[in-house]
Design a protein around this motif. Structure first.
Motif, PDB file in Angstrom:
ATOM      1  N   GLY A  48       0.805  -1.210   0.000  1.00 17.21           N
ATOM      2  CA  GLY A  48       0.000   0.000   0.000  1.00 17.21           C
ATOM      3  C   GLY A  48       0.841   1.265   0.000  1.00 17.21           C
ATOM      4  O   GLY A  48       0.377   2.330  -0.375  1.00 17.21           O
ATOM      5  N   VAL A  49       2.103   1.151   0.430  1.00 12.97           N
ATOM      6  CA  VAL A  49       3.030   2.281   0.468  1.00 12.97           C
ATOM      7  C   VAL A  49       4.342   1.928  -0.233  1.00 12.97           C
ATOM      8  O   VAL A  49       4.866   2.704  -1.011  1.00 12.97           O
ATOM      9  N   ASP A  50       4.859   0.730   0.049  1.00 10.88           N
ATOM     10  CA  ASP A  50       6.153   0.293  -0.469  1.00 10.88           C
ATOM     11  C   ASP A  50       6.030  -1.018  -1.242  1.00 10.88           C
ATOM     12  O   ASP A  50       5.175  -1.856  -0.928  1.00 10.88           O
ATOM     13  N   PHE A  51       6.939  -1.188  -2.212  1.00 12.33           N
ATOM     14  CA  PHE A  51       7.121  -2.471  -2.876  1.00 12.33           C
ATOM     15  C   PHE A  51       8.196  -3.232  -2.107  1.00 12.33           C
ATOM     16  O   PHE A  51       9.148  -2.633  -1.595  1.00 12.33           O
ATOM     17  N   HIS A  52       8.065  -4.561  -2.034  1.00 13.73           N
ATOM     18  CA  HIS A  52       9.024  -5.416  -1.353  1.00 13.73           C
ATOM     19  C   HIS A  52       9.390  -6.568  -2.277  1.00 13.73           C
ATOM     20  O   HIS A  52       8.536  -7.077  -3.008  1.00 13.73           O
ATOM     21  N   ALA A  53      10.656  -7.002  -2.233  1.00 13.08           N
ATOM     22  CA  ALA A  53      11.088  -8.175  -2.991  1.00 13.08           C
ATOM     23  C   ALA A  53      12.401  -8.689  -2.432  1.00 13.08           C
ATOM     24  O   ALA A  53      13.199  -7.924  -1.890  1.00 13.08           O
ATOM     25  N   ASP A  54      12.621  -9.979  -2.574  1.00 13.36           N
ATOM     26  CA  ASP A  54      13.909 -10.573  -2.247  1.00 13.36           C
ATOM     27  C   ASP A  54      14.717 -10.610  -3.538  1.00 13.36           C
ATOM     28  O   ASP A  54      14.269 -11.169  -4.537  1.00 13.36           O
ATOM     29  N   VAL A  55      15.908  -9.995  -3.518  1.00 15.74           N
ATOM     30  CA  VAL A  55      16.739  -9.880  -4.718  1.00 15.74           C
ATOM     31  C   VAL A  55      18.171 -10.309  -4.406  1.00 15.74           C
ATOM     32  O   VAL A  55      18.580 -10.343  -3.239  1.00 15.74           O
ATOM     33  N   LYS A  74      21.403 -12.762  -0.975  1.00 15.13           N
ATOM     34  CA  LYS A  74      19.992 -12.403  -1.062  1.00 15.13           C
ATOM     35  C   LYS A  74      19.706 -11.320  -0.034  1.00 15.13           C
ATOM     36  O   LYS A  74      20.124 -11.418   1.116  1.00 15.13           O
ATOM     37  N   VAL A  75      19.007 -10.261  -0.467  1.00 14.04           N
ATOM     38  CA  VAL A  75      18.615  -9.191   0.450  1.00 14.04           C
ATOM     39  C   VAL A  75      17.135  -8.881   0.237  1.00 14.04           C
ATOM     40  O   VAL A  75      16.588  -9.132  -0.835  1.00 14.04           O
ATOM     41  N   HIS A  76      16.522  -8.355   1.265  1.00 15.47           N
ATOM     42  CA  HIS A  76      15.130  -7.901   1.159  1.00 15.47           C
ATOM     43  C   HIS A  76      15.158  -6.435   0.734  1.00 15.47           C
ATOM     44  O   HIS A  76      15.663  -5.586   1.466  1.00 15.47           O
ATOM     45  N   ALA A  77      14.641  -6.159  -0.453  1.00 20.21           N
ATOM     46  CA  ALA A  77      14.644  -4.793  -0.988  1.00 20.21           C
ATOM     47  C   ALA A  77      13.298  -4.130  -0.744  1.00 20.21           C
ATOM     48  O   ALA A  77      12.252  -4.775  -0.836  1.00 20.21           O
ATOM     49  N   VAL A  78      13.343  -2.834  -0.474  1.00 19.00           N
ATOM     50  CA  VAL A  78      12.130  -2.032  -0.270  1.00 19.00           C
ATOM     51  C   VAL A  78      12.231  -0.801  -1.157  1.00 19.00           C
ATOM     52  O   VAL A  78      13.264  -0.124  -1.176  1.00 19.00           O
ATOM     53  N   GLN A  79      11.164  -0.518  -1.893  1.00 15.55           N
ATOM     54  CA  GLN A  79      11.117   0.659  -2.761  1.00 15.55           C
ATOM     55  C   GLN A  79       9.809   1.397  -2.503  1.00 15.55           C
ATOM     56  O   GLN A  79       8.732   0.836  -2.710  1.00 15.55           O
ATOM     57  N   PRO A  80       9.882   2.657  -2.068  1.00 10.60           N
ATOM     58  CA  PRO A  80       8.649   3.428  -1.898  1.00 10.60           C
ATOM     59  C   PRO A  80       7.919   3.589  -3.235  1.00 10.60           C
ATOM     60  O   PRO A  80       8.572   3.720  -4.277  1.00 10.60           O
ATOM     61  N   GLN A  81       6.599   3.575  -3.188  1.00  5.99           N
ATOM     62  CA  GLN A  81       5.824   3.808  -4.409  1.00  5.99           C
ATOM     63  C   GLN A  81       6.097   5.216  -4.933  1.00  5.99           C
ATOM     64  O   GLN A  81       6.203   5.418  -6.137  1.00  5.99           O
ATOM     65  N   GLU A  82       6.240   6.172  -4.022  1.00  8.45           N
ATOM     66  CA  GLU A  82       6.529   7.550  -4.414  1.00  8.45           C
ATOM     67  C   GLU A  82       7.886   7.959  -3.854  1.00  8.45           C
ATOM     68  O   GLU A  82       8.097   7.937  -2.645  1.00  8.45           O
ATOM     69  N   SER A  83       8.802   8.308  -4.756  1.00  8.50           N
ATOM     70  CA  SER A  83      10.129   8.761  -4.358  1.00  8.50           C
ATOM     71  C   SER A  83      10.593   9.800  -5.386  1.00  8.50           C
ATOM     72  O   SER A  83       9.768  10.364  -6.102  1.00  8.50           O
TER      73      SER A  83
END
Length: 132
Positions: A48-55, A74-83
């Motif tokens: 709802g706010v951030d995208f998450h993925a294991d990369v 492997k790391v857990h990545a977080v990307q805000p929808q708005e940046s």
């Protein structure tokens, strides 16, 4: 019977290899400098706010000019929808003279191009799954 099915599957997969696929629709994780496809990633989700993925992220590079990755984790990545992101606002001789900060907004609904014979034949809209 099993060998007949195996031959049919091999024939089908090789007949379609390299002539089609999907392009685009990926989510850009800026900090990790990577893209993640909502069609192929099992870990990509949106809360709802951030995208998450294991990369996979490179943690050890070679000293060569081509900078080969020698070790990944492997790391857990977080990307805000708005940046925001930086883009070149003024070029001179193919070099950037002035950088500008602009909004970088990614939708949870992604457009994917369906490709056959090296051309786009259709578009598919995919919604990134909700995080649990």
């Amino acid at each position: 019977m099993k060998s007949l099915i195996l031959v049919a599957l091999i024939g089908f997969s090789s007949a379609n290899a390299g002539i089609g696929g999907a392009s685009g629709g990926h989510v850009n994780f800026q900090r990790e400098s990577t893209f993640v496809s909502p069609l192929f990633s099992k870990s990509l989700c949106f809360d709802g706010v951030d995208f998450h993925a294991d990369v996979s992220k490179c943690v050890k590079w070679s000293n060569d000019d081509d900078r080969d990755c020698l070790e990944k984790v492997k790391v857990h990545a977080v990307q805000p929808q708005e940046s925001t992101r930086e883009r070149c606002d003024k070029y001179n001789d193919n070099r950037c003279e002035l950088w500008k900060t602009v909004p970088f907004i990614q939708s949870e609904v992604r457009k994917v191009d369906i490709i056959e014979d090296d051309r786009v034949v259709a578009n598919k809209f995919v919604k990134v799954k909700q995080c649990k």
